[in-house]
Every structure is written in structure tokens, then in C-alpha cells.
Write a protein that holds these residues in place. Sequence first.
Motif, PDB file in Angstrom:
ATOM      1  N   PRO A 115       0.949  12.058 -19.187  1.00 21.63           N
ATOM      2  CA  PRO A 115      -0.467  12.266 -18.850  1.00 21.63           C
ATOM      3  C   PRO A 115      -0.716  11.939 -17.372  1.00 21.63           C
ATOM      4  N   ARG A 116      -1.787  12.503 -16.816  1.00 18.90           N
ATOM      5  CA  ARG A 116      -2.034  12.344 -15.380  1.00 18.90           C
ATOM      6  C   ARG A 116      -2.316  10.891 -15.006  1.00 18.90           C
ATOM      7  N   TRP A 117      -2.966  10.148 -15.930  1.00 25.27           N
ATOM      8  CA  TRP A 117      -3.352   8.758 -15.609  1.00 25.27           C
ATOM      9  C   TRP A 117      -2.182   7.798 -15.710  1.00 25.27           C
ATOM     10  N   PHE A 118      -1.058   8.281 -16.242  1.00 27.21           N
ATOM     11  CA  PHE A 118       0.001   7.355 -16.630  1.00 27.21           C
ATOM     12  C   PHE A 118       0.522   6.491 -15.472  1.00 27.21           C
ATOM     13  N   TRP A 119       1.024   7.173 -14.429  1.00 28.20           N
ATOM     14  CA  TRP A 119       1.649   6.398 -13.346  1.00 28.20           C
ATOM     15  C   TRP A 119       0.653   5.547 -12.574  1.00 28.20           C
ATOM     16  N   PRO A 120      -0.591   6.052 -12.275  1.00 26.86           N
ATOM     17  CA  PRO A 120      -1.557   5.145 -11.630  1.00 26.86           C
ATOM     18  C   PRO A 120      -1.810   3.875 -12.424  1.00 26.86           C
ATOM     19  N   VAL A 121      -1.958   4.018 -13.756  1.00 26.74           N
ATOM     20  CA  VAL A 121      -2.224   2.818 -14.573  1.00 26.74           C
ATOM     21  C   VAL A 121      -1.037   1.865 -14.521  1.00 26.74           C
ATOM     22  N   VAL A 122       0.166   2.437 -14.678  1.00 26.63           N
ATOM     23  CA  VAL A 122       1.361   1.591 -14.603  1.00 26.63           C
ATOM     24  C   VAL A 122       1.435   0.922 -13.231  1.00 26.63           C
ATOM     25  N   GLY A 123       1.073   1.657 -12.197  1.00 26.25           N
ATOM     26  CA  GLY A 123       1.101   1.109 -10.837  1.00 26.25           C
ATOM     27  C   GLY A 123       0.175  -0.090 -10.690  1.00 26.25           C
ATOM     28  N   ILE A 124      -1.050   0.043 -11.230  1.00 28.51           N
ATOM     29  CA  ILE A 124      -2.002  -1.075 -11.124  1.00 28.51           C
ATOM     30  C   ILE A 124      -1.456  -2.298 -11.857  1.00 28.51           C
ATOM     31  N   LEU A 125      -0.935  -2.044 -13.066  1.00 22.99           N
ATOM     32  CA  LEU A 125      -0.394  -3.167 -13.847  1.00 22.99           C
ATOM     33  C   LEU A 125       0.780  -3.806 -13.103  1.00 22.99           C
ATOM     34  N   ALA A 126       1.632  -2.957 -12.508  1.00 20.08           N
ATOM     35  CA  ALA A 126       2.794  -3.482 -11.791  1.00 20.08           C
ATOM     36  C   ALA A 126       2.355  -4.308 -10.594  1.00 20.08           C
ATOM     37  N   THR A 127       1.247  -3.910  -9.948  1.00 22.77           N
ATOM     38  CA  THR A 127       0.755  -4.685  -8.810  1.00 22.77           C
ATOM     39  C   THR A 127       0.349  -6.085  -9.236  1.00 22.77           C
ATOM     40  N   ILE A 128      -0.336  -6.165 -10.393  1.00 20.40           N
ATOM     41  CA  ILE A 128      -0.750  -7.496 -10.886  1.00 20.40           C
ATOM     42  C   ILE A 128       0.487  -8.348 -11.170  1.00 20.40           C
ATOM     43  N   VAL A 129       1.496  -7.711 -11.805  1.00 19.23           N
ATOM     44  CA  VAL A 129       2.714  -8.448 -12.129  1.00 19.23           C
ATOM     45  C   VAL A 129       3.402  -8.911 -10.850  1.00 19.23           C
ATOM     46  N   LEU A 130       3.405  -8.045  -9.847  1.00 18.13           N
ATOM     47  CA  LEU A 130       4.048  -8.387  -8.576  1.00 18.13           C
ATOM     48  C   LEU A 130       3.315  -9.553  -7.907  1.00 18.13           C
ATOM     49  N   ALA A 131       1.981  -9.502  -7.957  1.00 16.90           N
ATOM     50  CA  ALA A 131       1.196 -10.598  -7.366  1.00 16.90           C
ATOM     51  C   ALA A 131       1.554 -11.914  -8.032  1.00 16.90           C
ATOM     52  N   ALA A 132       1.704 -11.862  -9.373  1.00 15.89           N
ATOM     53  CA  ALA A 132       2.070 -13.088 -10.086  1.00 15.89           C
ATOM     54  C   ALA A 132       3.473 -13.529  -9.710  1.00 15.89           C
ATOM     55  N   ALA A 133       4.381 -12.563  -9.537  1.00 16.66           N
ATOM     56  CA  ALA A 133       5.755 -12.916  -9.170  1.00 16.66           C
ATOM     57  C   ALA A 133       5.770 -13.629  -7.823  1.00 16.66           C
ATOM     58  N   ILE A 134       4.942 -13.149  -6.885  1.00 17.26           N
ATOM     59  CA  ILE A 134       4.863 -13.802  -5.578  1.00 17.26           C
ATOM     60  C   ILE A 134       4.306 -15.217  -5.749  1.00 17.26           C
ATOM     61  N   THR A 135       3.266 -15.339  -6.592  1.00 17.02           N
ATOM     62  CA  THR A 135       2.684 -16.671  -6.838  1.00 17.02           C
ATOM     63  C   THR A 135       3.729 -17.617  -7.409  1.00 17.02           C
ATOM     64  N   ILE A 136       4.538 -17.088  -8.345  1.00 15.33           N
ATOM     65  CA  ILE A 136       5.573 -17.940  -8.947  1.00 15.33           C
ATOM     66  C   ILE A 136       6.557 -18.374  -7.873  1.00 15.33           C
ATOM     67  N   GLY A 137       6.910 -17.438  -6.984  1.00 10.33           N
ATOM     68  CA  GLY A 137       7.819 -17.770  -5.890  1.00 10.33           C
ATOM     69  C   GLY A 137       7.260 -18.889  -5.027  1.00 10.33           C
ATOM     70  N   ILE A 138       5.986 -18.757  -4.678  1.00 13.68           N
ATOM     71  CA  ILE A 138       5.350 -19.793  -3.842  1.00 13.68           C
ATOM     72  C   ILE A 138       5.340 -21.117  -4.590  1.00 13.68           C
ATOM     73  N   MET A 139       5.057 -21.024  -5.915  1.00 13.15           N
ATOM     74  CA  MET A 139       4.958 -22.243  -6.710  1.00 13.15           C
ATOM     75  C   MET A 139       6.300 -22.965  -6.781  1.00 13.15           C
ATOM     76  N   ILE A 140       7.376 -22.195  -6.943  1.00 11.75           N
ATOM     77  CA  ILE A 140       8.696 -22.824  -7.007  1.00 11.75           C
ATOM     78  C   ILE A 140       9.054 -23.411  -5.647  1.00 11.75           C
ATOM     79  N   ASN A 141       8.638 -22.708  -4.602  1.00  8.49           N
ATOM     80  CA  ASN A 141       9.002 -23.146  -3.256  1.00  8.49           C
ATOM     81  C   ASN A 141       8.254 -24.399  -2.838  1.00  8.49           C
ATOM     82  N   SER A 142       6.950 -24.453  -3.164  1.00  2.00           N
ATOM     83  CA  SER A 142       6.177 -25.590  -2.660  1.00  2.00           C
ATOM     84  C   SER A 142       5.976 -26.665  -3.705  1.00  2.00           C
ATOM     85  N   GLY A 143       6.335 -26.403  -4.947  1.00  2.00           N
ATOM     86  CA  GLY A 143       6.121 -27.394  -6.000  1.00  2.00           C
ATOM     87  C   GLY A 143       4.935 -27.012  -6.852  1.00  2.00           C
ATOM     88  N   LEU A 144       4.835 -27.644  -8.022  1.00  2.00           N
ATOM     89  CA  LEU A 144       3.761 -27.290  -8.946  1.00  2.00           C
ATOM     90  C   LEU A 144       2.409 -27.828  -8.497  1.00  2.00           C
TER      91      LEU A 144
END
Lengths: 458, 263
Positions: free
Chosen positions: A24-53
Motif C-alpha cells: 500500500p502507498r502508506w506503508f513505507w512512510p508509516v514504517v519510516g516514522i516508526l523507525a525514526t522513533i525507534v532510532l531516537a530511542a536507540a540514540i537515547t539508550i546510547g547516551i544513557m549507557i555512555n553517561s550513566g543512568l
Amino acid sequence: MQEGRPLSPTEINRDLLRSILDTPRWFWPVVGILATIVLAAAITIGIMINSGLGITGLNRPVVWGFFITNFVFWIGISHAGVMLSAILRLAKAEWRRPATRAAEVLTIFSLITALSMPIIHTGRPWRAIYWFFPYDFARGIWPNVRTPLVWDPSAIFTYLTSSTLFVLIALIPDFAVLRDHTTGLTHRIYSLLAMGWEGNPRQWKMQILSGVLLSALILPVFVSVHSIVSWDFGMAVAAKTWHSSIFAPYFVVGAVHSGVSAVVFVLIILRYIYGWQAYIRHEHVDALGRLLIVVATGWFYFFVMEVIFGIYGREADEIAVRELQFFIWPISGWTLVFVITTYFIPVALWLTKAARRNLWIMSLACISVNIGMWLERYIIIVPGLMNRGVFTFTWNDYVPRFPEMIIIAATFAFVSMLLLLFSRVFPLVPLYDIKEGEFLRTEVKIGRRVVPATFRED
Amino acid sequence: MVTNRIDHKWGMVVDLDKCTGCQACVVACQAENNLPINTKDFFLQKRAYEWIRIERYWEGEYPNVKARFIPVLCQHCENAPCEPVCPVYATYRNDDGLNVQIYNRCVGTRYCINNCPYQVRFFNFWQPNWPERLKNQLNPDVTIRTRGITEKCTFCVQRLRRAELQVERVSGERLNDEKLKAGNYAPACTQACPTNALMFGDQNDAESKIRPYFDDVNTFDIHHEEERTTRGYRLLEEINTRPSIIYLKKVDQYPLNEDEDHV
């Protein structure tokens, strides 16, 4: 007697493979938005591991907060898979058919998400290998089998393995259909996955037999996984209100409650986005709604009993935490929201047939249950840790911060994304199961009675 | 390694009658064990490191009040709730009767912190940091702990090790209270206490000055509390963690007159 018009196998193939064969036409945009949120969290986790909890809102003594709440929540969601496919398969409930695959897949993805939560939550995640992997890495020290934290990964990995096998076995005939509908590289991949399925009687017999066997084997796991998760709390002596023997059944029933609700919601979404009106019918949602009334009421019984058990002991510390949960703002507000959204709103709606057959009301009720169940875990975990004991010097509150929020939001995005991607490559409604259902629904009229023309071979 | 080492069971007696709440033990502990400086931020984040803390409670209503002090540190329980819950055996009870924490092993699940009834375990939420001018004052005998691990009072195990090396291995005698005293070996808090409210010793040593208190409290458990001949009691005795620390009750010669509150 089933509703809806009869469907031919060709029609079933065409409709249910629509999600795979054209995007469907909406498929990849929706997946993209979801992936962006996941990526943002992954970066947050990286920062959290780096600087401590320290960047989270966790403090002392509230050292378990949103992450563990979310862990228990996703483990709860994962209980829908077995409930719907194994128990209903063994109970021969006809209306389970379209829901099984979505439930099992939701099980796998929510288990993966749940497993990631304690690892994110630890201070030094790279050392979790000492914890998860049963091997004496250093100086002959094995993981400590006395702790619920070691029973946990064992139970969850067992559940993950068995549910994955369960899904794969159910997918084999559908892979064969896909193999016959595709060309080129995808054809070769599906051929590999179909493992030479021809649909001859012997293969069908093996497939059905292994499905039934796995259903039976998975049942003990179903009870044990959430019991063991509840023992993370039940075994803790020091945190008041945690140390309770009712936790295991209470958590299991709660898990089924939130899990089945989540599956209903996923089914309604799938019906809407892929136009599967003929497959996910009102009767299915109706039946799931009726099941949920029973589950919710069972859960409510355990909830009331848990509180009564707590108060019955008349320990000052325990009463203090109960007071915190029920009478002290803002936690009392959350408790009120949790009890109303988990039980009173949805059950009141499910009691009427019109509401059970209205997809909007059903999806709202199911979201309400899951908001409530998330809060339930929060209400159990955090006030217990706020430590309203005799040492007032360690009394403390917990206010989550941005990193926790984004990581929690990302778990929902992650599961949705995985489900969408899964629906892109594998059929989320089992083709062969629907066809079997169509075959079984043939009815004949004898006098004034309508009876099924075929009986299932036992 | 052949040694004359004998198993000890270290213990402490805290005389609340002598405690003035001066916080000298807190400062000594902070200096000895390389604890990060508890800044205002740390307190506001509720993540202060207090391996030993003086809890202060008020009795009565203002202006007719009295302050009560109780030093709380790791109780080194015989039946410690923190030990069985660690998935990686990062905390265990060693031959010295100490509840020890292995920093290298710790994953940071924080289950032990939840399960400690005395709330004396601390999590390193941040990487510990000292101002440049204070870096040379760090104790070389004590590890600097990284972020993401749990730490707690060790009964200054580094001081005990040094004492053992000198007494048991060099001179071949048994380490006891006199030798501890002569060598000025004791946990930093005990050494710093100006009123000798903290007493440290070996529970296995029959001559130890803390021994009578342990004998008394061990003989008469919580159900026979009134038969005890000393003022000794254990903290949260009813949960049966069997701490290695005994508190001696405060004997108040001038108790608050309840009637005065209403005058």
C-alpha cells in the motif's frame, strides 16, 4: 453457525496475500516514522549507557521504574499468543481462526521487546552475558540459580523458542502458497522456507500433529512465564506489598487480559488497513469480547484479593504503601484511572452485544484495558519501592524523565513496526486455517435444525 | 598459600546513648572509601552516597523537642536478603562474616537495592568525579567504582586485610581486639567516632568487647526480648536477617514530659 458469505480458496489467497503481493502507498512512510522513533530511542539508550543512568528519573530507593514496568507490560501482551492459539486450538473454538497468527506473532515481537527492557535497564548492559548465558565465564562462577532474575530469562527464552516454532510450523503451508504465487528471488526464498511442502496427506498429518503437540507443550510455559516474572516481585522481602504469594495467578490472568485486548486491537487495525472484512468478522470480535469479560472479571477478583491479603496482615509498612496507592495524590489518581480503565469501562461496554460488534467501541475498550494494565504494573512496582517504612530517611518519590518516556514510546513503535514488516512478507491471517474453517462451515438442514455437514476427525 | 589465617566474624556495636549525631563517621567514611562528593545536585536527585548515614528523628512537638540519632550502615546480615537475588553472585558472604560486593562482577540489575530492608546499597548513577585538586587525596587501597554498579559499606575491608597481613601472616598470631586497637585498625567510622559510640570487634573472639552483646542478643531472640540483660537489639529484627550490627538502646534520663505539650 458462522456469519458472512462462503469464500472460495482462490478468493482467500487473493485477499489474504494482498498485504504481501502489493505494497500500500502508506506503508513505507508509516514504517519510516516508526523507525525514526525507534532510532531516537536507540540514540537515547546510547547516551544513557555512555553517561550513566543518571539521565533517567530513577533514584534511591526507587531503582526500578518505567523500564521494569514496561518489561512486565510486554511480557503480559505476549500471553495472548498461547491463550488464543494453544488453548483455543485445544478447546476447538472455531472463532479463533483469524486471530491465531496475529496473536502468535505479537507474542514473539513483544517478547523480544520485553527482553530488551531489563538489559536497557541495567547499568552495564554488556556484562549481562554473565547473567543470561549459563556458563562459568570467570573463576567458575555460574549464574545464581536462587534468584528470580535467572529464572526469568530461562522462562522467557523457552517461551520465545516455543512460540517461534509454533509460528513457523503454522506458516509452512502458507509459505507454499506464497511460493506458488511469486517469481524470481522471492520465489526462491519462499521455496526454501516452505521446506518442500506439497500438501500431501502425510505432510498435513505431521503439520497438524506438531501443532497440537506444541500447543500442549506450550501450556505449562504459558502459566510459568508470567508466574516467574511475578516472582521478581513476590520474592523480594524488603519491598512492602511486593512480598505476596498471590502474585503469580494475579499476573497471569492480568497478562491474558491485556494480551487478548491487544490482539483484538491489532485485528481491528489489520481488518481496516488491508480490507479483510470478510475474514476478521464481527462474530470473531464478539467472541473475543465475551472471552474478555470472563478474563477481566477473573483478574478483578485477584486484584481485590491482593489488596485484601495486603491489608489482612495489618503490618504498618504494608498499610502505609496501600495508603499511598489508594489515598495519596497523585498515585491515588493513577490508581483510580487504572481500576476504571482496566475493568469498569471495558466490561461495561462488552456486556452489550451492540458494543461488542461495534469495532470503534471495541478498539477503544481494548486500548483502555492496555492503558489500565500498564498503570497496574506501575502501581504495583513503584509505590512498593517508595519505601514508606519505619526509616523515613529513605522515603522517596519517582518522577520519570524524558529518556524513559522516549524509550517506552519506542517499544510501542518497535512492535508496530515489526508487525507491519511481518505483514509485508508473511500472511498475518493464516490461509490454511481459514480454508479449513470454510470447509468445516458447510452446513446442512435437517428438519428445522442446521448442523455442520462435516465433523472434525479426532 | 599457607597462612595462619583464622576465620573471623566481624561485627559492630552501636551505642545510641553515646551517639551525638556529629557526622564524623560519615565524613571519615566518605574520605576513606573514595566516595564521590555529595553535592547539592546529588541530594536533589536523591542519589547521595551515604555508606553510613546518621538518621535524625525528632521527638515531641516544637518547642518541646528532642533529636534522636541513629547511624545506619550496611548491617552485614548473616541471612542477607540482597545475596540470593543477585543473578551474577556479585554480592556474597565471605569468610570474614562480611557481606561483600564484587564491583567487576556487578551487572547493575539493582535487585539487591530493592531487597535491602535497611536501604544501605547505592547505585552509581553517574561516573564518579572529583575536582582536580582532590584527585590526589583518593585512597590507593580502595577501588574507584565505575558508573552502573551497586556499592555499599565494606566494613573497610582494606583496613582489615592490612591488619591481617601484619598480624596473622607476619607475626603468626591471631588478630583480635587488642591488636586491632594497637595497630589502629578499625573501620574508618569507628576510628573517627569521638564518643566511642561505635565499637568494632570479632564475634568469634571470646575476649572481644562486643561479644557479650552478641551473646545476649543471640540467646534471647525477638520473642524473648524482655529477658535480655543488655540494651542490645538489632535493626528490623522481626524480618530475621540476623545483622552483624547490634544497637544499644538510648537510656533517656530526662524523657519528654508529654503533659508539657499541652501547656
